[in-house]
Design an enzyme around this catalytic site. Structure first.
Site, short mmCIF file in Angstrom:
data_model
loop_
_atom_site.label_atom_id
_atom_site.label_comp_id
_atom_site.label_asym_id
_atom_site.label_seq_id
_atom_site.Cartn_x
_atom_site.Cartn_y
_atom_site.Cartn_z
N PRO A 133 0.81 -1.22 0.00
CA PRO A 133 0.00 0.00 0.00
C PRO A 133 0.84 1.27 0.00
O PRO A 133 0.52 2.23 -0.68
CB PRO A 133 -0.81 -0.12 1.30
CG PRO A 133 -0.89 -1.59 1.56
CD PRO A 133 0.36 -2.20 1.00
N GLY A 136 4.77 1.41 -3.78
CA GLY A 136 4.49 1.01 -5.16
C GLY A 136 5.75 1.20 -5.98
O GLY A 136 6.53 0.27 -6.18
N ARG A 273 -17.99 0.40 -42.72
CA ARG A 273 -18.85 1.50 -42.31
C ARG A 273 -18.99 2.54 -43.43
O ARG A 273 -17.99 3.10 -43.90
CB ARG A 273 -18.24 2.15 -41.06
CG ARG A 273 -18.91 3.43 -40.60
CD ARG A 273 -20.25 3.17 -39.99
NE ARG A 273 -20.81 4.38 -39.38
CZ ARG A 273 -22.09 4.51 -39.07
NH1 ARG A 273 -22.94 3.51 -39.33
NH2 ARG A 273 -22.52 5.61 -38.51
N GLN A 342 -12.21 5.97 -31.34
CA GLN A 342 -12.58 7.14 -32.15
C GLN A 342 -12.99 6.71 -33.56
O GLN A 342 -13.97 7.22 -34.11
CB GLN A 342 -11.39 8.11 -32.21
CG GLN A 342 -11.70 9.46 -32.78
CD GLN A 342 -12.58 10.30 -31.85
OE1 GLN A 342 -12.63 10.04 -30.64
NE2 GLN A 342 -13.30 11.25 -32.40
N GLY A 346 -19.54 6.46 -32.29
CA GLY A 346 -20.49 6.13 -31.22
C GLY A 346 -20.50 4.63 -30.92
O GLY A 346 -20.62 4.22 -29.76
N GLU A 369 4.20 -3.32 -13.47
CA GLU A 369 5.63 -3.64 -13.63
C GLU A 369 6.47 -2.36 -13.76
O GLU A 369 7.46 -2.29 -14.49
CB GLU A 369 5.87 -4.63 -14.77
CG GLU A 369 5.12 -5.94 -14.49
CD GLU A 369 5.80 -7.18 -14.97
OE1 GLU A 369 7.01 -7.14 -15.25
OE2 GLU A 369 5.11 -8.22 -15.04
N THR A 371 5.53 2.07 -13.31
CA THR A 371 4.84 3.07 -14.13
C THR A 371 5.78 3.53 -15.25
O THR A 371 7.00 3.39 -15.15
CB THR A 371 4.49 4.31 -13.27
OG1 THR A 371 5.72 4.91 -12.83
CG2 THR A 371 3.62 3.94 -12.07
N1 CAA Z 1 19.54 -5.11 -11.96
C1 CAA Z 1 20.43 -5.32 -10.96
N2 CAA Z 1 20.60 -4.45 -9.94
C2 CAA Z 1 19.85 -3.34 -9.94
C3 CAA Z 1 18.91 -3.06 -10.94
C4 CAA Z 1 18.77 -3.99 -12.00
N3 CAA Z 1 17.92 -3.78 -13.01
N4 CAA Z 1 18.31 -1.88 -10.68
C5 CAA Z 1 18.85 -1.42 -9.54
N5 CAA Z 1 19.79 -2.29 -9.09
C6 CAA Z 1 20.65 -2.16 -7.92
C7 CAA Z 1 21.42 -0.85 -7.99
O1 CAA Z 1 22.60 -1.01 -8.74
C8 CAA Z 1 21.72 -0.58 -6.53
O2 CAA Z 1 22.79 -1.41 -6.14
P1 CAA Z 1 23.90 -0.93 -5.06
O3 CAA Z 1 23.13 -0.70 -3.79
O4 CAA Z 1 24.83 -2.08 -4.98
O5 CAA Z 1 24.49 0.33 -5.62
C9 CAA Z 1 20.45 -1.09 -5.83
O6 CAA Z 1 19.85 -2.04 -6.75
C10 CAA Z 1 19.47 -0.01 -5.52
O7 CAA Z 1 19.14 0.64 -6.74
P2 CAA Z 1 18.52 2.10 -6.82
O8 CAA Z 1 19.30 3.00 -5.91
O9 CAA Z 1 18.40 2.49 -8.24
O10 CAA Z 1 17.08 1.86 -6.16
P3 CAA Z 1 15.88 2.84 -5.87
O11 CAA Z 1 15.37 2.57 -4.52
O12 CAA Z 1 16.26 4.25 -6.23
O13 CAA Z 1 14.74 2.33 -6.89
C11 CAA Z 1 13.50 2.17 -8.96
C12 CAA Z 1 14.86 2.36 -8.24
C13 CAA Z 1 13.87 2.11 -10.44
C14 CAA Z 1 12.55 3.34 -8.73
C15 CAA Z 1 12.86 0.83 -8.52
O14 CAA Z 1 12.44 0.88 -7.18
C16 CAA Z 1 11.69 0.42 -9.39
O15 CAA Z 1 11.87 -0.19 -10.45
N6 CAA Z 1 10.44 0.75 -8.98
C17 CAA Z 1 9.26 0.29 -9.68
C18 CAA Z 1 8.77 -0.98 -9.07
C19 CAA Z 1 7.96 -1.82 -9.99
O16 CAA Z 1 8.26 -1.98 -11.17
N7 CAA Z 1 6.93 -2.42 -9.43
C20 CAA Z 1 6.11 -3.31 -10.18
C21 CAA Z 1 5.52 -4.33 -9.26
S1 CAA Z 1 5.25 -5.85 -10.04
C22 CAA Z 1 3.78 -5.71 -10.85
O17 CAA Z 1 3.29 -4.69 -11.20
C23 CAA Z 1 3.29 -7.01 -11.22
C24 CAA Z 1 1.94 -7.35 -11.59
O18 CAA Z 1 1.09 -7.58 -10.78
C25 CAA Z 1 1.67 -7.63 -13.00
#
Ligand code: CAA
Length: 390
Positions: A133, A136, A273, A342, A346, A369, A371
């Site tokens: 919650p 995200g 159409r 569109q 209608g 997955e 935004t």
């Molecule tokens: N591969 C490997 N490592 C990664 C990585 C990747 N793609 N992305 C980040 N990391 C690592 C970074 O290198 C960093 O490592 P170190 O600590 O060793 O330096 C660590 O992870 C932290 O990375 P960030 O500082 O970039 O992390 P952040 O907290 O700033 O977050 C973010 C980055 C891109 C915003 C991430 O949180 C994100 O992707 N958020 C979106 C979440 C998401 O996609 N949710 C979807 C849920 S699933 C869903 O929707 C499923 C469904 O039901 C269909």
């Protein structure tokens, strides 16, 4: 004579065959149920049965775990073709891939052998519990905790917007194992629906993908054996991100499929159409809209297939290409489906025609997955760090 070198830049015969086989099943068994699945808000059990019958419900699972062993490109094509018929049904293979990807990337052989074959056999589905919650986009802010207690972990917390929750037997659950350390203190576990203390919220009332239940999942003192830890303790954040690198490609494929469904329907409709004494397809204004839709669709598909190839090879620039394909293809699907409504005027605005459902279904591909705003953050970060090889 054609230069054989250029043969590499088209789908291999094997992938064309995968598309044809999926299309056949979807035309016969999935598409005819799509409208009812949407209006009744029910999980498409008959479509699932048809996909299981054709081994298309979790095509990515390797042969050694009793799966079909279809590669990332083939899996994208399967998801695309199912989404063309019914976006809700396409979440069956998409979420099975999402839920199992952390195991494929990081689990012990023992865990993989225990949990992947039932999914491959179609006896169980696998969901992915990351969002909460209050967490995200900010995954590292999650509050669900897992505390080690002897040979067990005890989980407490809540996950929200979990696709196929309640229908799935198995869940990859991310939880904090070292509170206060953000992304460095998160671990991944396999939790079973039958584990005592697991419960589900009521299905969310949603704009689209109404045949795919989205529910909260609650963990109330859920005690699981410690060997259900996926990979290494406190390295779950990277596992979650690496998983999404691969599965954003499948959301791109879903968006391409939804867009294709809308282009197919709208281009047929405008030729039938009649207005002002001729088919509306004779008007350039209509042709331009169709041309834009087809162009965006073709571009999104190419990006998706390139990203799928990178996923299969685990290329270092997959992060960039997975996020780009997902972002581009989903924005394109939203524009294409809105224009399809569109083009039908209608009629397009009524549930008697499928394009309004496609427009509602397309919207989620810009949100889940990650935004599309998060995708742009990821894309820019990769570009600025020199990881994007354009
Ligand atoms: N591969 C490997 N490592 C990664 C990585 C990747 N793609 N992305 C980040 N990391 C690592 C970074 O290198 C960093 O490592 P170190 O600590 O060793 O330096 C660590 O992870 C932290 O990375 P960030 O500082 O970039 O992390 P952040 O907290 O700033 O977050 C973010 C980055 C891109 C915003 C991430 O949180 C994100 O992707 N958020 C979106 C979440 C998401 O996609 N949710 C979807 C849920 S699933 C869903 O929707 C499923 C469904 O039901 C269909």
């Amino acid at each position: 004579m054609a230069n054989p070198q250029f043969d590499v830049y088209r789908l291999p015969d094997e992938h064309v065959a995968i598309r044809e086989a999926t299309k056949e099943v979807c035309d016969a068994e999935v598409a005819p149920r799509a409208a009812e699945t949407d209006s009744a808000h029910v999980f498409p059990a008959k479509s699932y049965a048809a996909l299981r019958g054709a081994d298309l419900h979790a095509p990515h699972i390797p042969v050694e775990y009793e799966g079909a062993g279809i590669d990332a490109l083939g899996t994208a094509i399967v998801i695309e073709e199912i989404a063309r018929a019914c976006a809700s049904s396409s979440l069956i293979p998409a979420v099975n891939k999402l839920g199992t990807m952390p195991l494929l990337l990081g689990a012990s052989e023992e865990l993989k052998s225990r949990y992947l074959p039932p999914v491959a056999r179609g006896e169980a589905m696998f969901s992915y519990c990351l969002s909460e919650p209050e967490a995200g986009s900010d995954v590292a802010g999650m509050k669900t905790k897992a505390v080690r207690d002897g040979d067990s972990y005890v989980l407490n917390g809540a996950k929200r917007w979990i696709t196929n929750a309640g229908e799935s037997e198995f869940y990859t659950v991310f939880a904090s194992t070292n509170p206060g350390t953000g992304s460095k203190g998160i671990s991944a576990f396999v939790v079973e629906k039958a584990d005592p203390g697991v419960s589900f919220g009521a299905p969310e009332s949603k704009l689209g993908i109404k045949g795919s239940p989205t529910r909260e999942v609650f963990f109330d003192d859920v005690r699981i054996p410690a060997d259900r830890l996926i990979g290494v303790e406190n390295e779950g954040f990277k596992l979650a991100m690496r998983t999404l690198d691969h599965t954003r490609v499948t959301i791109a494929a879903q968006a391409v499929g939804i867009g294709q469904g809308a282009v197919d329907y709208a281009s047929g409709y405008v030729q039938e159409r009649q207005q002002f004494g001729k088919p509306v397809s004779a008007f350039q204004g209509v042709q331009f809209m169709l041309a834009d839709a087809a162009m965006k669709l073709a571009a999104g598909r190419q990006m998706t297939y390139v990203a799928a190839a990178k996923s299969e090879r685990e290329d270092p620039d997959l992060t960039f290409f997975g996020a780009s394909a997902k972002c581009f293809a989903s924005d394109a699907a939203m524009e294409i489906t809105t224009d399809a409504v569109q083009l039908l005027g209608g009629y397009g605005y009524t549930t008697d025609y499928p394009v309004e459902r496609m427009m509602r279904d397309a919207k989620i591909t810009q949100i889940y997955e990650g935004t599309n705003q998060v995708q742009r953050i990821v894309i820019a970060k990769q570009l600025l760090s020199g990881m994007a090889h354009l």
